[in-house]
Design an enzyme around this catalytic site. Structure first.
Site, PDB file in Angstrom:
ATOM      1  N   ARG A 230       4.100  -7.185   9.800  1.00 40.99           N
ATOM      2  CA  ARG A 230       2.913  -6.608  10.404  1.00 40.99           C
ATOM      3  C   ARG A 230       3.287  -5.580  11.472  1.00 40.99           C
ATOM      4  O   ARG A 230       4.200  -5.823  12.278  1.00 40.99           O
ATOM      5  CB  ARG A 230       2.050  -7.687  11.084  1.00 40.99           C
ATOM      6  CG  ARG A 230       1.103  -8.377  10.146  1.00 40.99           C
ATOM      7  CD  ARG A 230       0.023  -7.399   9.650  1.00 40.99           C
ATOM      8  NE  ARG A 230      -0.816  -7.976   8.620  1.00 40.99           N
ATOM      9  CZ  ARG A 230      -0.583  -7.915   7.301  1.00 40.99           C
ATOM     10  NH1 ARG A 230       0.488  -7.308   6.840  1.00 40.99           N
ATOM     11  NH2 ARG A 230      -1.434  -8.438   6.445  1.00 40.99           N
ATOM     12  N   GLU A 259      -1.944   2.401  11.091  1.00 36.92           N
ATOM     13  CA  GLU A 259      -1.678   2.806   9.707  1.00 36.92           C
ATOM     14  C   GLU A 259      -2.783   3.734   9.235  1.00 36.92           C
ATOM     15  O   GLU A 259      -3.949   3.366   9.355  1.00 36.92           O
ATOM     16  CB  GLU A 259      -1.578   1.561   8.825  1.00 36.92           C
ATOM     17  CG  GLU A 259      -0.370   0.720   9.176  1.00 36.92           C
ATOM     18  CD  GLU A 259      -0.172  -0.501   8.289  1.00 36.92           C
ATOM     19  OE1 GLU A 259      -0.904  -0.658   7.303  1.00 36.92           O
ATOM     20  OE2 GLU A 259       0.730  -1.294   8.598  1.00 36.92           O
ATOM     21  N   HIS A 278       3.135   0.620   3.746  1.00 37.13           N
ATOM     22  CA  HIS A 278       2.603  -0.736   3.526  1.00 37.13           C
ATOM     23  C   HIS A 278       2.601  -1.082   2.034  1.00 37.13           C
ATOM     24  O   HIS A 278       1.565  -1.380   1.436  1.00 37.13           O
ATOM     25  CB  HIS A 278       1.184  -0.854   4.120  1.00 37.13           C
ATOM     26  CG  HIS A 278       0.811  -2.261   4.472  1.00 37.13           C
ATOM     27  ND1 HIS A 278       0.057  -2.584   5.579  1.00 37.13           N
ATOM     28  CD2 HIS A 278       1.086  -3.445   3.867  1.00 37.13           C
ATOM     29  CE1 HIS A 278      -0.130  -3.895   5.638  1.00 37.13           C
ATOM     30  NE2 HIS A 278       0.492  -4.439   4.602  1.00 37.13           N
TER      31      HIS A 278
END
Ligand SMILES: NC(=O)c1ccc[n+]([C@@H]2O[C@H](COP(=O)([O-])OP(=O)(O)OC[C@H]3O[C@@H](n4cnc5c(N)ncnc54)[C@H](O)[C@@H]3O)[C@@H](O)[C@H]2O)c1
Ligand SMILES: O=C(O)CC[C@@H](O)C(=O)O
Length: 526
Positions: A230, A259, A278
């Site tokens: 994370r 992000e 990601h």
């Protein structure tokens, strides 16, 4: 037909499952405002990591019954807000474990051998071999922070590559770590010894910036860090400074504080960093697994069945649920009955599990009793998701006890509600046929099938008293379906339970308590 909104791309297998029971709308590029405006139309919401399911969105989702996260981390969902609103939140705890572990190892190797940068140069027509002198992972020390599902699989792969394994996870036993070939140690020691550090922990207030400026000071200049868990576990500003200063050798990141990481100084670093958008869960297999897993749970919840991986309600297997279901009904009924007898504000709810029930998973039974207690006040706003929280917020203490030795029925329950107007307890059990029975009220033995409307009296056992109540109810045109008296002593204190066909008209109870020998009377609507 219920409606489910899917806000991010998911595997078609998931959409097919949802379509069995719901109208599915796939709307992938909604702005936060657009999502807020339309969420009220939906019974279910399915997201991945990009959709922020905030308290505001949840409040606007007044029809939502379930929020599904096609993945592991639910940190983009305000789970407490969903719980308060009685919305089940489900995830797929294992669907992308392998994908994330393999991405971690891929990043570790890419970082060690400069693969992305070398690839880019070859494609640009360059042939520069001196620039990319890498390092081997063989016999290097890997420090794994978080030895859960993904961390464990990383350990298995890394061990096969000949790495020495250290781990930091305060919630994992020494034995489990040893099985995986890891030496458990304190984080500070791991920082000092590891050549590679990989993070596999959730992001919580405790783990935010777990790797910070101070941490980098303890690491070796050759240390490389991988974060496929994370964003926010690493202080990115401190990371950039540490790399620039040569305090550590590099980092591979799949996740970021923001992000996408637009404008981040990380983007300006050279071959010491490898960045991916990601992609930890982005394999065909993982996407099929998580979409199927979560879609099945949304389908089940919309059909009134339990979810197997709910994060805010105890997950129950179908087998356990089938066994417990009648007891859940019993607990809810008795919680409701005890609460109505107690009247006023209940301060303590006692739940006593007896016989075979004492050996079972008790949490759902206790929750059912709380739901029953709060049902008359909160109606459909209380459910299995929020019942425990609602009780806590009302300051109701829930005390659970067990008695395996009690064998009068195979399993029975005693629910006690104690509050501002005194204490009442009711017991119940299941007959062999599966029917529910109330087996005692305030310790007086009875055997009564619960009905919608009941009148319960506490009175002195004496000749004529039953007749007087019968005549009084008759004068109000109330039809008695059944009547039962429970007593401990002849002519002593007793309880009488009358099942009646219709709601009791106003004014009856005040006349019932005037009858000589009646100590108290309660109208119960179940
Ligand atoms: N990049 C991706 O696309 C991707 C994909 C899947 C999962 N993830 C993330 O990876 C992480 C790990 O997932 P998992 O499935 O292995 O979870 P998991 O729950 O199986 O394991 C997490 C482990 O972290 C440990 N832990 C918790 N707090 C800790 C702390 N303060 N210090 C050390 N250890 C701590 C727990 O004991 C547990 O063993 C999660 O954050 C998840 O969201 C990312
Ligand atoms: O949705 C994704 O692709 C990411 C999922 C991942 O972050 C997870 O926590 O499962």
């Amino acid at each position: 037909m219920p409606r489910v909104l899917v806000t991010e791309p998911i595997d078609p297998a998931g959409v097919a499952i949802l379509s069995q029971v719901a109208q599915v709308d796939q709307r992938h590029n909604l702005t936060a405002a657009e999502l807020q405006a339309c969420i009220g139309e939906y019974d279910g919401l399915l997201v991945r990591s990009a959709t922020k399911v905030t308290q505001g969105l949840i409040t606007a989702g007044h029809n939502l019954k379930i929020i599904g996260r096609a993945g592991v981390g639910v940190d983009n969902i305000d789970v407490p807000a969903a719980t308060r609103q009685g919305i089940v939140v489900v995830n797929s705890p294992e669907g992308n474990t392998i994908a994330a572990a393999e991405q971690t190892v891929a990043l570790m190797l890419a970082l060690s051998r400069y693969i992305p940068q070398a690839n880019q140069l070859v494609k640009a027509g360059e042939w520069n071999r001196k620039e990319f002198l890498g390092v081997e992972v063989y016999k290097k020390t890997l420090g794994i922070v978080g030895l859960g599902k993904i961390g464990s699989h990383v350990a298995t792969i890394a061990r096969a590559m000949g790495m020495r394994l250290l781990a930091y996870d305060p919630f994992i036993s020494q034995e489990r770590a040893e099985q995986l070939g890891c030496s458990l140690m304190e984080l500070e020691v791991l920082f000092r010894e590891a050549d590679y550090i990989t993070l596999h922990i959730p992001k919580t207030p405790d783990t935010t910036h777990l790797i910070n400026r101070e941490s980098f000071k303890k690491m070796k200049p050759t240390t490389r860090i991988i974060n496929c868990a994370r964003g926010g576990l690493i202080d990115e500003v401190a990371l950039v400074d540490a790399i620039k200063a040569g305090r550590i050798a590099g980092a591979a990141l799949d996740v970021f504080e923001q992000e996408p990481p637009a404008g981040s100084p990380l983007l300006l670093l050279g071959k010491e960093v490898v960045l991916t958008p990601h992609l930890g869960a982005s394999t065909i297999e993982a996407q099929s697994n998580v979409a199927t897993d979560v879609a099945e749970q949304i389908r089940d919840v919309l059909l009134g069945l339990p979810a197997r991986s709910a994060v805010n309600i105890p997950g129950l297997s179908a087998e356990v649920l089938t066994r417990l279901k009648p007891y859940l009904e019993l607990a809810e009924l008795l919680g409701n009955l005890a609460g109505q007898l107690a009247g006023g504000r209940v301060e303590t709810l006692g739940v006593r599990l007896q016989g075979e029930l004492a050996n079972n998973a008790s949490q759902p039974v206790v929750i059912a009793a709380i739901k029953g207690l709060l049902g008359p006040a909160l109606q459909e706003r209380v459910n299995y998701v929020n019942a425990a929280l609602e009780a806590k917020e009302r300051g109701i203490r829930v005390v659970e006890t067990r008695d395996e030795s009690m064998r009068d029925y195979s399993g029975s329950l005693v629910i006690t509600a104690q509050g501002s107007q005194g204490e009442h307890s009711v017991a119940g059990a299941l007959l062999g046929t599966g029917e529910l029975r109330i087996t005692s009220i305030d310790g007086f033995p009875i055997s009564v099938a619960p009905t919608r409307y009941m009148l319960i009296t506490l009175h002195q056992d004496m000749p004529g008293i039953i007749g007087k109540i019968g005549s009084l109810l008759g004068s109000f045109n109330v039809n008695i379906a059944s009547m039962q008296v429970g007593r401990k002593l002849i002519r002593g204190d007793s309880v009488m339970v009358l099942s009646i066909d219709d709601p009791l008209p106003d004014g009856v109870v005040s006349e019932v308590v005037q009858i000589q020998g009646i100590q108290d009377a309660y109208v119960v609507n179940l």
